[in-house]
Scaffold this motif. Structure first.
Motif: not given
Lengths: 158, 359
Positions: A113, A127-128, B35-37, B39-42
């Motif tokens: 990421i 999931n973004n 989501a994603n630690y 860092l970014v996202g929902n």
């Protein structure tokens, strides 16, 4: 391990391995996350990644089941039943043509990421998506339950 | 000792940052996730129901979830409405949800300029909740108002948590990157006079009723004891869980705060619980017992301990990170917190202290 996740009625460890849903096993996934976060899959080809995943599954399966599966046997049975959704390991990047639903289920490593963010490729991060910033127009529910006393309040008044 | 394995719930792709039991239903809880630690996202708010699984053990399942633009870091149920709850988000937003309404929130507030890291609903003024943010502020809210009721400039840096006292109205405790735990009286919002040369902070800080120099590192979490009104636990990057007696706090409206350039500094460190190998992310006192304290850490363990067994006494109490600070104020605080608490202090907290030293 619930009964659902060891569906084989026979005692055959190979069969149980083939149908074991590693994706649903929290302990396995936790261990795997540890391996992935150390960057073990970085720079590896798809085949190499698959091999590493298989080794981790065999290792884990043998440890929890007491079986002594051999890697070659596991590979053979896995290849024979490949793409069975039950044991498709979630964290490995699937081929890009998979539908979006599967894309959302990928778990990327911290390093992956970070790399995508640094390259500005946030579109590739799961999931973004864009969530509409709007409020519901429905009328909020009415409260029907009475407030309860906290354990410490109950004690104080007792 | 054979214990049945804990029931688990998986939410693939969304790691959990906070959870809260419903104050109305024993079998319902809410999970704040990102989501994603983060860092970014929902983010996602999951509403979880506990059914009965195999062997009569509770089996958690997701009843529904709500999607958010940015990660969610905390969640608090309303204490007055069984269907409503509020979430804290990485984009600075706060949203109110009604679990009878699908997909969308029923209210939203955007005042914090950085990540909102905690929300807490008051059990005393049941129409109010507070939020704390990395922007250094703590804000007081009520669902019916479009703007916050009060903003405290609580710390010069990230405020990881703000919690209402479960006993004392209008009283909150906060903890921060700056290594302190603070207690604020919401009825007496006053600003500290700017110290000479303190040009680094543009905004003047709100005057706390008490500042506890709790650690040399970031304080990530705190909790009020539910049975002893001025007892708090704190923990953070120094890996220690500490228990503080803050009964020296002076509440009330403060002409004092304006006139007295030295804000109240104190807190008596009653216990230190070592053992965690990494930073401690969360501490919580038992709602049922005064002596039971749980802590969860980045070392992947959760420890539930009897805090009484870790009570400090005599000189062994003197080694806290506060001592590393050298300015006069901190020295004073450290003495009060640690150095002077040999014989007398044990008697001051009747019933809580057991004179057992753990190094």
């Amino acid at each position: 391990m619930d009964a659902q996740n060891s569906p084989s009625t026979s005692g055959d460890p190979l069969g149980r391995f083939a149908s074991y849903r590693f994706a649903d096993d929290a302990e396995y996934q936790q261990g795997l996350a540890g391996i992935l976060s150390s960057g073990a899959l970085q720079g590896k080809s798809e085949d190499e990644q698959e091999e590493l995943m298989l080794r981790s599954e065999v290792f884990y399966f043998n440890r929890v089941s007491g079986a002594s599966l051999d890697l070659d046997a596991a590979r053979a049975i896995r290849n024979g039943r490949k793409l069975g959704i039950d044991f498709a390991p979630a964290p490995v990047a699937p081929p890009p043509q998979l539908p979006p639903k599967d894309k959302e289920q990928i778990t990327l490593t911290f390093a992956q990421i970070k790399e995508l963010i640094e390259q500005g490729k946030t579109d590739n991060i799961p999931n973004n998506k864009v969530i509409p910033n709007v409020l519901s127009s429905e009328t909020p529910s009415e409260s029907r339950t009475s407030v309860r006393k906290k354990p410490w309040e109950a004690e104080a008044t007792a | 000792m054979n214990r049945s394995p804990p029931s688990t719930l998986q939410t693939p792709g969304f790691a959990h940052y906070g959870l809260a039991w419903s104050p109305f239903h024993n079998n319902r809880l809410a999970l704040a996730s990102s989501a994603n630690y983060g860092l970014v996202g929902n983010g996602r708010l999951h509403i979880v129901g506990l059914g009965l699984g195999p062997g009569g053990l509770p089996q958690p399942g997701i009843d529904k979830f709500y999607e958010t633009q940015d990660g969610l870091y905390d969640v608090a149920w309303s204490e007055i409405h069984e269907n409503q709850l509020v979430t804290a988000s990485g984009d600075g937003s706060i949203k109110l949800w009604d679990i009878m309404i699908n997909n969308l929130p029923i209210r939203a507030w955007q005042e914090h300029t950085r990540e909102v890291f905690s929300v807490d609903w008051s059990n005393i003024a049941k129409d109010q909740f507070v939020s704390s943010s990395w922007d250094g502020t703590v804000k007081l809210w009520t669902p019916e108002r479009p703007r916050s009721l009060t903003t405290l400039q609580a710390h010069p840096s990230c405020v990881y948590q703000a919690l209402f006292s479960p006993h004392q109205p209008d009283t909150i405790a906060t903890c921060s990157t700056d290594g302190t735990v603070r207690i604020f009286d919401l009825r007496a919002p006053a600003y500290l006079p700017s110290a000479p040369g303190a040009s680094t902070f543009n905004a003047p800080l709100s005057a706390p009723a008490l500042t506890v120099p709790a650690s040399g590192g970031e304080v990530l979490t705190l909790d009020w004891n539910k049975y002893r009104p001025w007892l708090l636990a704190s923990a953070g990057v120094d890996k220690m869980v500490k228990v503080w007696d803050c009964r020296m706090v002076k509440l009330g409206p403060g002409p004092d705060a304006a006139q007295n350039p030295n804000p109240a500094v104190g807190g008596v460190c009653e216990a230190q619980l070592a053992g965690h190998e990494y930073a401690v992310r969360k501490v919580q006192w038992s709602p049922h017992r005064p002596d039971v304290l749980a802590s969860a850490s980045y070392d992947m363990t959760c420890r539930v301990r009897n805090a009484m067994l870790f009570v400090l006494h005599g000189r062994s109490a003197s080694a806290t990170p506060g001592e590393r600070n050298s300015n006069a104020q901190d020295e004073h605080a450290t003495k009060r917190a640690c150095g002077l608490r040999s014989a007398g202090c044990v008697a001051r907290v009747e019933g809580f202290l057991i004179p057992t030293a753990y190094s």
